[in-house]
Design a protein around this motif. Sequence first.
Motif, mmCIF file in Angstrom:
data_model
loop_
_atom_site.group_PDB
_atom_site.id
_atom_site.type_symbol
_atom_site.label_atom_id
_atom_site.label_comp_id
_atom_site.label_asym_id
_atom_site.label_seq_id
_atom_site.Cartn_x
_atom_site.Cartn_y
_atom_site.Cartn_z
ATOM 1 N N VAL A 45 0.742 -1.460 0.316
ATOM 2 C CA VAL A 45 0.175 0.347 -0.245
ATOM 3 C C VAL A 45 0.407 1.342 -0.088
ATOM 4 O O VAL A 45 0.722 2.429 -0.854
ATOM 5 N N ARG A 46 1.820 1.291 0.272
ATOM 6 C CA ARG A 46 2.925 2.250 1.041
ATOM 7 C C ARG A 46 3.718 2.369 -0.447
ATOM 8 O O ARG A 46 3.436 3.568 -0.910
ATOM 9 N N GLU A 47 3.798 1.432 -1.022
ATOM 10 C CA GLU A 47 4.685 1.368 -2.218
ATOM 11 C C GLU A 47 3.791 1.612 -3.680
ATOM 12 O O GLU A 47 3.922 3.221 -4.472
ATOM 13 N N ALA A 48 2.376 1.825 -3.088
ATOM 14 C CA ALA A 48 1.269 2.222 -4.471
ATOM 15 C C ALA A 48 1.915 3.179 -4.168
ATOM 16 O O ALA A 48 0.953 4.215 -5.646
ATOM 17 N N LEU A 49 0.827 3.713 -3.008
ATOM 18 C CA LEU A 49 0.903 5.122 -2.959
ATOM 19 C C LEU A 49 1.498 6.078 -3.667
ATOM 20 O O LEU A 49 1.610 7.802 -4.129
ATOM 21 N N SER A 50 3.420 5.721 -3.307
ATOM 22 C CA SER A 50 4.959 6.511 -3.790
ATOM 23 C C SER A 50 4.572 6.645 -5.149
ATOM 24 O O SER A 50 4.621 7.123 -5.893
ATOM 25 N N LEU A 51 3.900 5.549 -5.811
ATOM 26 C CA LEU A 51 3.729 5.819 -7.401
ATOM 27 C C LEU A 51 2.680 6.350 -8.170
ATOM 28 O O LEU A 51 2.697 6.660 -9.163
ATOM 29 N N THR A 52 2.108 7.392 -7.436
ATOM 30 C CA THR A 52 1.147 8.105 -7.766
ATOM 31 C C THR A 52 0.989 9.688 -7.984
ATOM 32 O O THR A 52 0.940 10.398 -8.564
ATOM 33 N N LEU A 53 2.479 9.513 -7.701
ATOM 34 C CA LEU A 53 3.464 11.336 -7.687
ATOM 35 C C LEU A 53 3.433 11.213 -8.505
ATOM 36 O O LEU A 53 4.954 10.710 -8.075
ATOM 37 N N ASP A 54 3.504 12.512 -9.507
ATOM 38 C CA ASP A 54 4.371 12.975 -10.407
ATOM 39 C C ASP A 54 5.117 14.343 -9.335
ATOM 40 O O ASP A 54 4.743 14.885 -8.856
ATOM 41 N N GLU A 111 -7.953 8.791 4.765
ATOM 42 C CA GLU A 111 -8.513 10.875 4.941
ATOM 43 C C GLU A 111 -6.936 10.943 5.626
ATOM 44 O O GLU A 111 -5.916 10.466 6.065
ATOM 45 N N LEU A 112 -6.487 11.992 4.762
ATOM 46 C CA LEU A 112 -5.464 12.972 4.975
ATOM 47 C C LEU A 112 -5.816 13.983 5.361
ATOM 48 O O LEU A 112 -6.059 14.862 5.353
ATOM 49 N N VAL A 113 -5.146 13.750 7.037
ATOM 50 C CA VAL A 113 -4.668 14.992 7.989
ATOM 51 C C VAL A 113 -3.767 16.509 7.481
ATOM 52 O O VAL A 113 -2.736 16.219 7.453
ATOM 53 N N ALA A 114 -3.868 17.819 7.245
ATOM 54 C CA ALA A 114 -3.123 18.608 6.888
ATOM 55 C C ALA A 114 -2.652 19.728 8.090
ATOM 56 O O ALA A 114 -4.314 20.258 8.283
ATOM 57 N N TYR A 120 1.748 25.126 3.177
ATOM 58 C CA TYR A 120 1.630 24.818 1.267
ATOM 59 C C TYR A 120 1.792 23.033 2.396
ATOM 60 O O TYR A 120 1.785 22.072 1.831
ATOM 61 N N ARG A 121 1.261 23.055 3.860
ATOM 62 C CA ARG A 121 0.975 21.288 3.931
ATOM 63 C C ARG A 121 -0.317 20.998 3.439
ATOM 64 O O ARG A 121 -0.609 20.226 2.720
ATOM 65 N N ALA A 122 -1.386 21.860 3.491
ATOM 66 C CA ALA A 122 -2.755 21.653 3.147
ATOM 67 C C ALA A 122 -2.362 21.569 1.350
ATOM 68 O O ALA A 122 -3.299 21.025 0.338
ATOM 69 N N SER A 123 -1.676 23.011 0.581
ATOM 70 C CA SER A 123 -1.453 22.120 -0.711
ATOM 71 C C SER A 123 -1.018 20.853 -1.481
ATOM 72 O O SER A 123 -1.903 19.958 -2.269
ATOM 73 N N LEU A 124 -0.286 20.587 -0.504
ATOM 74 C CA LEU A 124 0.095 19.242 -0.923
ATOM 75 C C LEU A 124 -0.925 18.307 -0.484
ATOM 76 O O LEU A 124 -0.880 17.087 -1.625
ATOM 77 N N ALA A 125 -1.553 18.273 0.818
ATOM 78 C CA ALA A 125 -2.432 17.516 0.886
ATOM 79 C C ALA A 125 -3.717 17.292 -0.917
ATOM 80 O O ALA A 125 -3.135 16.051 -0.568
ATOM 81 N N VAL A 126 -4.014 18.084 -1.083
ATOM 82 C CA VAL A 126 -4.666 18.572 -2.284
ATOM 83 C C VAL A 126 -4.320 18.011 -3.706
ATOM 84 O O VAL A 126 -4.935 17.190 -4.149
ATOM 85 N N VAL A 127 -2.813 18.474 -3.669
ATOM 86 C CA VAL A 127 -1.969 17.895 -5.397
ATOM 87 C C VAL A 127 -2.147 15.897 -4.966
ATOM 88 O O VAL A 127 -2.161 15.219 -5.907
ATOM 89 N N VAL A 128 -1.599 15.439 -3.444
ATOM 90 C CA VAL A 128 -1.704 14.369 -3.666
ATOM 91 C C VAL A 128 -2.852 13.366 -3.827
ATOM 92 O O VAL A 128 -3.200 12.120 -4.159
ATOM 93 N N ALA A 132 -3.318 11.215 -6.259
ATOM 94 C CA ALA A 132 -3.410 9.480 -6.012
ATOM 95 C C ALA A 132 -4.918 8.814 -6.725
ATOM 96 O O ALA A 132 -5.342 7.273 -6.775
ATOM 97 N N ARG A 133 -5.556 10.030 -7.276
ATOM 98 C CA ARG A 133 -7.006 9.238 -7.441
ATOM 99 C C ARG A 133 -6.911 8.266 -8.635
ATOM 100 O O ARG A 133 -7.388 6.951 -8.772
ATOM 101 N N ALA A 134 -5.338 8.022 -9.341
ATOM 102 C CA ALA A 134 -5.435 7.714 -11.149
ATOM 103 C C ALA A 134 -5.266 6.378 -10.819
ATOM 104 O O ALA A 134 -5.088 5.366 -11.548
#
Length: 269
Positions: A45-54, A111-114, A120-128, A132-134
Amino acid sequence: LLEVQPTDFERVSAAAGVTGLRTPSGRFLDIVMDTTQAPFDDIRVREALSLTLDREAIVELVAEGYGTPGNDTPVNAAYRYYSEAELKPFDPERSKALLAEAGYPDGIELELVASVKPDYRASLAVVVREMARAGGFDISVQTMDHSTYLDQVWKKGRFYVGYYNMQPTEGTIFNLLFTSDASWNETKWNNAEFDALVAKADQSTDSDARADLYAQAQAMMREEVPALVPCFFDLLGAQSEHVVGYSQHPRGANYALHTVSLTEDAPTR
Protein backbone atom coordinates in the motif's frame (compact mmCIF):
# COMPACT_ATOMS: atom_id res chain seq x y z
CA LEU A 1 13.66 39.27 5.13
CA LEU A 2 14.81 35.97 6.62
CA GLU A 3 12.03 34.06 4.89
CA VAL A 4 9.73 34.70 1.94
CA GLN A 5 6.93 32.34 0.95
CA PRO A 6 7.19 30.77 -2.52
CA THR A 7 4.00 32.52 -3.63
CA ASP A 8 5.52 35.91 -2.77
CA PHE A 9 9.11 35.43 -3.90
CA GLU A 10 8.81 36.73 -7.46
CA ARG A 11 6.96 39.86 -6.35
CA VAL A 12 9.34 40.61 -3.49
CA SER A 13 12.41 40.04 -5.64
CA ALA A 14 11.12 42.51 -8.22
CA ALA A 15 10.78 45.35 -5.70
CA ALA A 16 13.10 48.32 -6.15
CA GLY A 17 16.31 48.08 -4.16
CA VAL A 18 15.66 44.46 -3.16
CA THR A 19 17.56 41.29 -4.09
CA GLY A 20 15.85 37.95 -3.80
CA LEU A 21 17.85 35.22 -2.07
CA ARG A 22 17.45 31.56 -2.98
CA THR A 23 19.41 28.61 -1.56
CA PRO A 24 18.75 24.89 -2.12
CA SER A 25 17.81 23.32 1.19
CA GLY A 26 16.90 20.04 2.88
CA ARG A 27 13.60 21.47 4.15
CA PHE A 28 10.80 19.10 3.18
CA LEU A 29 7.17 18.12 3.37
CA ASP A 30 6.36 14.46 3.92
CA ILE A 31 3.33 12.23 4.08
CA VAL A 32 3.46 10.39 7.39
CA MET A 33 1.98 6.90 7.50
CA ASP A 34 1.67 4.91 10.73
CA THR A 35 3.22 1.63 9.60
CA THR A 36 1.74 -0.26 12.56
CA GLN A 37 -1.84 0.39 11.44
CA ALA A 38 -3.74 -0.92 8.45
CA PRO A 39 -3.50 -0.28 5.59
CA PHE A 40 -0.01 1.18 6.01
CA ASP A 41 1.33 -1.91 7.75
CA ASP A 42 1.38 -3.41 4.24
CA ILE A 43 4.40 -2.23 2.24
CA ARG A 44 2.44 -2.75 -0.97
CA VAL A 45 0.00 0.00 0.00
CA ARG A 46 2.83 2.39 0.84
CA GLU A 47 4.63 1.61 -2.40
CA ALA A 48 1.39 1.97 -4.35
CA LEU A 49 0.83 5.45 -2.97
CA SER A 50 4.42 6.43 -3.73
CA LEU A 51 3.88 5.55 -7.39
CA THR A 52 0.90 7.90 -7.75
CA LEU A 53 3.02 11.03 -7.25
CA ASP A 54 4.42 13.11 -10.09
CA ARG A 55 7.24 14.62 -8.08
CA GLU A 56 8.40 17.16 -10.65
CA ALA A 57 4.86 18.46 -10.90
CA ILE A 58 4.59 18.67 -7.10
CA VAL A 59 7.59 21.00 -7.01
CA GLU A 60 5.81 23.29 -9.47
CA LEU A 61 2.38 23.07 -7.86
CA VAL A 62 3.33 23.21 -4.17
CA ALA A 63 6.72 24.97 -4.10
CA GLU A 64 5.99 27.29 -7.05
CA GLY A 65 9.06 25.79 -8.74
CA TYR A 66 11.39 26.81 -5.89
CA GLY A 67 12.49 23.38 -4.79
CA THR A 68 13.59 19.92 -5.86
CA PRO A 69 11.77 16.59 -6.13
CA GLY A 70 12.05 14.17 -3.23
CA ASN A 71 12.59 10.43 -3.49
CA ASP A 72 11.10 9.24 -0.19
CA THR A 73 14.08 9.92 2.03
CA PRO A 74 14.69 13.09 4.08
CA VAL A 75 18.13 13.51 2.46
CA ASN A 76 18.74 15.47 -0.72
CA ALA A 77 21.69 17.10 -2.50
CA ALA A 78 21.97 19.75 0.22
CA TYR A 79 23.52 17.05 2.43
CA ARG A 80 27.10 15.84 2.14
CA TYR A 81 26.26 12.14 1.97
CA TYR A 82 23.28 12.31 -0.36
CA SER A 83 23.02 9.19 -2.51
CA GLU A 84 21.49 9.94 -5.88
CA ALA A 85 19.02 7.46 -7.35
CA GLU A 86 16.55 7.44 -10.22
CA LEU A 87 13.45 9.41 -9.29
CA LYS A 88 10.44 7.23 -8.60
CA PRO A 89 8.08 7.22 -11.59
CA PHE A 90 4.45 8.23 -11.81
CA ASP A 91 2.92 4.81 -12.47
CA PRO A 92 -0.78 4.63 -11.53
CA GLU A 93 -1.28 1.27 -13.26
CA ARG A 94 1.39 -0.34 -11.12
CA SER A 95 -0.17 1.37 -8.12
CA LYS A 96 -3.57 -0.21 -8.82
CA ALA A 97 -1.95 -3.60 -9.28
CA LEU A 98 -0.19 -3.33 -5.92
CA LEU A 99 -3.43 -2.31 -4.22
CA ALA A 100 -5.15 -5.35 -5.72
CA GLU A 101 -2.35 -7.60 -4.42
CA ALA A 102 -2.81 -6.05 -0.98
CA GLY A 103 -6.53 -6.87 -0.99
CA TYR A 104 -7.98 -3.64 -2.40
CA PRO A 105 -8.97 -4.52 -5.98
CA ASP A 106 -11.57 -1.74 -6.01
CA GLY A 107 -9.25 0.87 -4.52
CA ILE A 108 -9.09 2.27 -1.02
CA GLU A 109 -10.56 5.23 0.88
CA LEU A 110 -8.35 7.28 3.23
CA GLU A 111 -8.42 10.57 5.12
CA LEU A 112 -5.31 12.75 4.96
CA VAL A 113 -4.90 15.43 7.65
CA ALA A 114 -2.98 18.68 7.13
CA SER A 115 -2.27 21.65 9.33
CA VAL A 116 -2.82 25.04 7.72
CA LYS A 117 0.63 26.19 8.90
CA PRO A 118 2.54 26.59 6.67
CA ASP A 119 -0.18 26.76 4.07
CA TYR A 120 1.62 24.54 1.59
CA ARG A 121 0.93 21.55 3.84
CA ALA A 122 -2.68 21.80 2.77
CA SER A 123 -1.60 22.44 -0.81
CA LEU A 124 0.36 19.20 -0.84
CA ALA A 125 -2.56 17.30 0.66
CA VAL A 126 -4.87 18.49 -2.13
CA VAL A 127 -2.30 17.68 -4.84
CA VAL A 128 -1.76 14.20 -3.41
CA ARG A 129 -5.52 13.66 -3.28
CA GLU A 130 -5.85 14.50 -6.98
CA MET A 131 -2.78 12.58 -8.18
CA ALA A 132 -3.50 9.47 -6.12
CA ARG A 133 -6.98 9.07 -7.57
CA ALA A 134 -5.51 7.65 -10.79
CA GLY A 135 -3.79 4.91 -8.78
CA GLY A 136 -6.91 3.72 -6.95
CA PHE A 137 -6.80 5.96 -3.87
CA ASP A 138 -9.91 7.88 -2.84
CA ILE A 139 -8.46 10.42 -0.39
CA SER A 140 -10.41 13.04 1.53
CA VAL A 141 -8.47 15.96 3.02
CA GLN A 142 -9.09 17.39 6.47
CA THR A 143 -7.36 20.67 7.31
CA MET A 144 -7.10 22.13 10.80
CA ASP A 145 -5.44 24.94 12.72
CA HIS A 146 -1.90 24.25 13.82
CA SER A 147 -2.53 24.06 17.55
CA THR A 148 -5.21 21.41 17.04
CA TYR A 149 -2.89 19.49 14.71
CA LEU A 150 -0.10 19.49 17.30
CA ASP A 151 -2.46 18.37 20.06
CA GLN A 152 -4.48 15.75 18.22
CA VAL A 153 -2.55 14.56 15.15
CA TRP A 154 1.22 15.05 15.33
CA LYS A 155 2.88 11.77 16.41
CA LYS A 156 -0.61 10.31 16.94
CA GLY A 157 -2.31 10.31 13.54
CA ARG A 158 -2.37 7.52 11.00
CA PHE A 159 -1.98 9.60 7.83
CA TYR A 160 -0.95 13.27 7.78
CA VAL A 161 1.35 15.88 6.26
CA GLY A 162 4.58 16.65 8.10
CA TYR A 163 7.03 19.51 7.62
CA TYR A 164 10.67 19.65 8.74
CA ASN A 165 13.72 21.84 8.39
CA MET A 166 17.08 20.57 7.23
CA GLN A 167 19.22 19.16 10.03
CA PRO A 168 23.02 19.46 10.52
CA THR A 169 23.74 15.89 9.30
CA GLU A 170 22.09 12.88 7.73
CA GLY A 171 22.30 11.07 11.06
CA THR A 172 20.52 13.92 12.81
CA ILE A 173 17.46 13.79 10.54
CA PHE A 174 17.36 9.97 10.59
CA ASN A 175 17.56 9.91 14.39
CA LEU A 176 14.98 12.66 14.69
CA LEU A 177 12.31 10.90 12.64
CA PHE A 178 13.04 7.38 11.41
CA THR A 179 15.13 5.22 13.75
CA SER A 180 13.30 3.07 16.27
CA ASP A 181 14.29 5.35 19.14
CA ALA A 182 13.82 8.55 17.14
CA SER A 183 12.78 11.61 19.11
CA TRP A 184 9.72 11.97 16.88
CA ASN A 185 9.07 8.42 15.67
CA GLU A 186 5.93 9.28 13.73
CA THR A 187 5.89 6.33 11.31
CA LYS A 188 6.76 3.66 13.94
CA TRP A 189 8.69 1.88 11.18
CA ASN A 190 11.13 0.45 13.74
CA ASN A 191 13.50 -1.26 11.33
CA ALA A 192 16.47 -2.80 13.16
CA GLU A 193 18.58 -3.07 10.01
CA PHE A 194 18.06 0.61 9.26
CA ASP A 195 18.89 1.51 12.87
CA ALA A 196 22.16 -0.41 12.63
CA LEU A 197 23.18 1.29 9.40
CA VAL A 198 22.54 4.75 10.82
CA ALA A 199 24.30 3.98 14.11
CA LYS A 200 27.35 2.61 12.35
CA ALA A 201 27.49 5.59 9.98
CA ASP A 202 27.14 8.05 12.84
CA GLN A 203 30.07 6.44 14.65
CA SER A 204 32.39 6.05 11.66
CA THR A 205 35.31 8.42 11.13
CA ASP A 206 35.92 7.04 7.63
CA SER A 207 34.21 9.32 5.14
CA ASP A 208 33.92 6.66 2.41
CA ALA A 209 32.47 4.13 4.84
CA ARG A 210 30.03 6.68 6.17
CA ALA A 211 28.92 7.57 2.65
CA ASP A 212 28.26 3.91 1.86
CA LEU A 213 26.31 3.31 5.07
CA TYR A 214 24.14 6.39 4.65
CA ALA A 215 23.57 5.40 1.00
CA GLN A 216 22.30 2.00 2.14
CA ALA A 217 20.01 3.68 4.66
CA GLN A 218 18.58 5.94 1.96
CA ALA A 219 18.05 2.99 -0.38
CA MET A 220 16.20 1.12 2.36
CA MET A 221 13.84 4.06 2.87
CA ARG A 222 13.15 4.29 -0.86
CA GLU A 223 12.34 0.58 -0.98
CA GLU A 224 10.24 0.25 2.18
CA VAL A 225 8.59 3.69 2.07
CA PRO A 226 7.95 4.43 5.76
CA ALA A 227 7.04 7.95 4.61
CA LEU A 228 6.56 9.77 1.33
CA VAL A 229 8.98 12.66 0.78
CA PRO A 230 7.95 14.12 -2.58
CA CYS A 231 9.27 17.68 -2.31
CA PHE A 232 12.10 19.75 -0.87
CA PHE A 233 11.90 23.54 -0.60
CA ASP A 234 14.56 26.07 -1.48
CA LEU A 235 15.22 28.60 1.24
CA LEU A 236 13.82 31.94 0.03
CA GLY A 237 14.58 35.37 1.45
CA ALA A 238 15.37 38.91 0.42
CA GLN A 239 17.73 41.72 1.31
CA SER A 240 17.90 45.46 0.77
CA GLU A 241 20.60 46.93 -1.40
CA HIS A 242 21.89 48.62 1.77
CA VAL A 243 22.66 45.30 3.49
CA VAL A 244 26.10 43.74 3.05
CA GLY A 245 27.70 40.59 4.39
CA TYR A 246 24.53 38.53 4.72
CA SER A 247 24.28 35.02 3.31
CA GLN A 248 21.70 32.27 3.67
CA HIS A 249 22.43 28.94 5.30
CA PRO A 250 20.56 25.94 3.82
CA ARG A 251 19.31 24.88 7.23
CA GLY A 252 17.32 28.09 7.54
CA ALA A 253 18.23 28.22 11.22
CA ASN A 254 21.78 29.56 11.24
CA TYR A 255 22.21 33.32 10.95
CA ALA A 256 25.74 34.77 11.00
CA LEU A 257 24.46 38.24 11.76
CA HIS A 258 27.82 39.29 13.23
CA THR A 259 29.06 39.54 9.63
CA VAL A 260 26.21 41.81 8.51
CA SER A 261 26.39 45.58 8.22
CA LEU A 262 24.71 48.48 6.46
CA THR A 263 26.14 50.69 3.76
CA GLU A 264 27.05 54.26 4.61
CA ASP A 265 24.12 55.59 2.57
CA ALA A 266 21.56 53.34 4.28
CA PRO A 267 18.40 55.19 5.37
CA THR A 268 18.19 56.20 9.00
CA ARG A 269 15.19 56.94 11.15
